[in-house]
Scaffold this active site. Sequence first.
Site, PDB file in Angstrom:
ATOM      1  N   GLY A  58      -5.721  -6.867 -16.793  1.00  0.00           N
ATOM      2  CA  GLY A  58      -7.149  -7.127 -16.859  1.00  0.00           C
ATOM      3  C   GLY A  58      -7.827  -6.239 -17.894  1.00  0.00           C
ATOM      4  O   GLY A  58      -8.735  -6.677 -18.607  1.00  0.00           O
ATOM      5  N   CYS A  61     -15.265  14.591  -6.234  1.00  0.00           N
ATOM      6  CA  CYS A  61     -14.139  15.482  -6.008  1.00  0.00           C
ATOM      7  C   CYS A  61     -12.833  14.717  -5.795  1.00  0.00           C
ATOM      8  O   CYS A  61     -11.782  15.327  -5.664  1.00  0.00           O
ATOM      9  CB  CYS A  61     -14.417  16.404  -4.837  1.00  0.00           C
ATOM     10  SG  CYS A  61     -15.430  15.651  -3.591  1.00  0.00           S
TER      11      CYS A  61
END
Lengths: 461, 461
Positions: free
Chosen positions: B69, B320
Site C-alpha cells: 500500500g 511513548c
Amino acid sequence: MVYFDVASSAPLHPVARQALQASLDEGWADPARLYREGRRARMLLDASREAAAEAVGCRPDELTFTPSGTHAVHSGIAGALAGRRRAGRHLVVSAVEHSSVLHAAAAHEAGGGTVTEVAVERSGAVAPEAYAAVLRGDTALACLQSANHEVGVVQPVAEVAEACRTAGVPLLVDAAQSLGWEAVAGDWSLLAASAHKWGGPAGVGLLAVRKGVRFASQGPADERESGRAAGFENIPGIVAAAASLRAVRAEAAREAARLRELVDRIRARVPQLVPDVEVVGDPVRRLPHLVTFSCLYVEGETLLHELDRAGFSVSSGSSCTSSTLTPSHVLRAMGVLSEGNVRVSLPMGAAEADVERFLEVLPGVVAGVREQLGAPGPGPLATPEGAGTLVVDALGRRCPIPVIELAKVIGDVPVGGTVRVLADDEAARLDIPAWCEMRGQEYVGEEPADRGAAYVVRRLS
Amino acid sequence: MVYFDVASSAPLHPVARQALQASLDEGWADPARLYREGRRARMLLDASREAAAEAVGCRPDELTFTPSGTHAVHSGIAGALAGRRRAGRHLVVSAVEHSSVLHAAAAHEAGGGTVTEVAVERSGAVAPEAYAAVLRGDTALACLQSANHEVGVVQPVAEVAEACRTAGVPLLVDAAQSLGWEAVAGDWSLLAASAHKWGGPAGVGLLAVRKGVRFASQGPADERESGRAAGFENIPGIVAAAASLRAVRAEAAREAARLRELVDRIRARVPQLVPDVEVVGDPVRRLPHLVTFSCLYVEGETLLHELDRAGFSVSSGSSCTSSTLTPSHVLRAMGVLSEGNVRVSLPMGAAEADVERFLEVLPGVVAGVREQLGAPGPGPLATPEGAGTLVVDALGRRCPIPVIELAKVIGDVPVGGTVRVLADDEAARLDIPAWCEMRGQEYVGEEPADRGAAYVVRRLS
C-alpha cells in the site's frame, strides 16, 4: 512440460513452500508492534535476516529485504549515488547489465548525471583493465553484475572490486543470477539479488550495503527496513526466501557440477546437430546451468513457439520476441548474432533425459522454422561472371528476413562484388555483420538511407 | 491471545491462504513469457486484476498491483504530481493522512513543491468546505483517506471529490482502511490500498488511476504493470489478495453490522467503566470495527504491555509507544488527549465474548497503571484560601507525568489561581489542554521557557 528457463524465474523450491506455509500463521502481524503477534513476526524477520546475511556474506544489519530484485537495484543505485553526491555524479555500468540497472542509469542521466557504459568482450565479460580505466575522480558508483543473465558469463567481480577500491569508488554487484550458487567473492560495497531466481517466492529482493558505504535512501521516508525499503514487510515471503537460499546453497556444489556437464553437452552438440548456429558466451567462466545460442535464418518467436509445442520452455533475446522490437542489448554489446536466439537455463534437478530429448527435438524444430521462412540451404554458392552490385530491399521486413534475403542473393554477385541490404529492422545492424563473420564474407559497413539503413556486404568466397 | 489490532494488519483470510497455496504451483513463472508456464501465470494475473478492479469499481486496465500500500501511495502521488507538473506544484493533503501520504508530501516539499495540510474537526474529519477552500489554480493533486486509520472516522470523500472535480484537481484516495468493507463512493481519480489490511497477504498493494488522469510514472523505467510498478510480479500474492478481497466483501455487510454493535458497546461502556477517559472520533460516521480512546494519567506503553499480558493485542498513538517520541499526528490534529491512548480494531469474526472480556479486564489494567504512576484520584479538589500561582517543574519527565503533576497540585491553588507546568515532552502541548477540557479548567496558553515550554492553567472550579 520441461522448463528450461530458470534464469527468468525458478519454480518454488520445496523448502520455500514449507517455510512460506509455516510462516503464514506466525508472520502476518506488524513486526513493529510490541504485542505477542508482533514480537513473533519480528523474530521471524530477524532470523531470516541472519540466515540471508550469512549466505550473502555480510552482517545482518547490512542487509535489508526489498519487494523485488528490481527494487533492490533501483534503491541501491539511487541511495549510493545520493550518498556520494559530493564525490560527483558519474556512474559506471557494464554494457550488459540487467535492464533494472540500465534503467536506473538512464534515470540518473535524465536527472543530470553522467553514465559510462563499459564495453564487453565477445564473450560478454568486461575486461577489468577496461573497467578500471573509466573510473574517475567524480565517479560516485560503479555497477557490475556477478554473472550475465542472458549468456551466463561470469564477470571478474573481484578484480573490478579491487580496482574500485583503489579508486575509492563503491561497487554495486547485481548478484541476481548467481547468489543461489555461491556468495559473491571480492570486496564489493553493495549487493542486490532476487529470491525468485533461486527458488524463493516472488516479492522478495535483497539489498546489502556494507558499513561505511555512504548511502542516502531516496524517495519518501519510511521507518521500515532501516529506511531502505518502504512498505509493510512481506514476512512469510522473506522467511521463504531466506530458507530456500540456505537450501539451494546446500545443494549448489553437487548440482553445479552435474548441470555444468549437461550444459557442456549442449554447447558441444548443438553446433553438430544444427547447421549455422553460434553458441555464445564464455565456455568456461560461466554459470553452471545456462547456455545461449543463435540460429541463422530463424525467427525467434516462431522458434520459441515451436519449442513450446514440443514441450520445452526456453527464452530468447531475439528482437521479435520482445515488445520493444530491438534485439537484446546483451547480444548487441557482444556483437554476436541475435536472430533465432535461444537461452537454455536448467533448473536445479533438471533431468539428463530431458536435456537429451531437447537435443533430439531441436534440429527438426529449427529446420522446420527455416523451411517456413524459405531460408537458403548450406550448399556452395554459384560463381557468376563479372563485377557487380546488387540491392536487396528488405524495408519493412522483420528479422530474420533481411539476413535470409542477403544469403539468398550473395551467390548472385561474383567474388569481390557487393550486396547492399536496405533494412529498417534494428536487428539487421547486429545480424548482418554477425552473418558475415559466420559466413566468411566481408561486412563493409552501414550507409545512411532514406528509410532505415543500407548494410553493405562484399563477397569474399 | 485476542487480536484487536486489525487496522495494523489482518491475519490471513482462509480464502487468501487457499488461493495462495493453489497459485504457488501455477503462478511462479514470468507472465511476460510466451511458453505455457508464462501463459498460465499471465492468466492468473489477468483474472486477479479483473476481480480486484470489480471490487475497487474501476476498469482492469486502470488497476496495477504494487508491492505494498505504501508503494501504491508513493507511486500514485509522485506519478500524479509529475503528470500535472504544468498545472503547478501545489499538493493538498488532510492533516490526518497515513504517514505514507505525509512522507510523500514531505518529499514533494523537499523537492521544491508546496503542500497545504487541511485541518480536521475534533472528530478527525475534514470539512468539505474547508478542503474545497484550499484548492487553487496551481493545485496539482489532492489526497484524502477514505477513513482514518487511528480513529476510524469516515471522511467525506464524495463531497471532496466533487469539489476537486469542480476545481479540475485529481483526487487520490488512500482507501487502505476501508476497501475491505466497501468500494469508495464518489468521483475519485486515483485510489491506493493494501491487501494485508483486508486479510490478503503482505507484499501486495493496489493503485488505480482512472483513464484520463494525467500520470507520469517516476523512478527508473520498467515494463511491468503498465510501467507503474517496477519489479517481477508477485502473482501468488496477487491472486490471494484479489480472492480475499472478494471473500471479505461477501461477508462485509453482515459483519459490519455485527462489529458496529460491538464497537458501540465499547464506546458506551469504557467511559462508564474507566474514570477519566475520552473516547475520540465520530460515533456515527466511522468504520464499523474501530474505536479509539485515551485514558488520563496513563502511560501508553505500560498500558499496552499490561493488556498484552492480559491477553489482548491492541495499539496506541501515545508518544511513548512510538520510536519518534511524539504523539500521533492524528490525535494532535484532532486536538484530543493522546496519553494512555488505545486503538481497538476488531477483525472480522471477532467474538462478542472476547469484547466482553476486554471490557472486564480494562478497568483493572488502567487502575493498575495509574497506581504505579501515582496518579491522583477522582475526588473533589480542596479549596485553599487566597489567590496564588504555583509552578510545577516536569522538565525531563515523559508523558503522562506532566499531566499527573498538574492534576496533583491544581487543588493547591484557589479557584482563579494558576498553575504553570514546565515541560519538554512534546505530548504535554496536546495533553495539558485536553486535560483542561476534560476537567473543566481553563487552558490559558503556552509561554516560552528556557527549556521546553510553560503551560499555564487557571483553576475554574
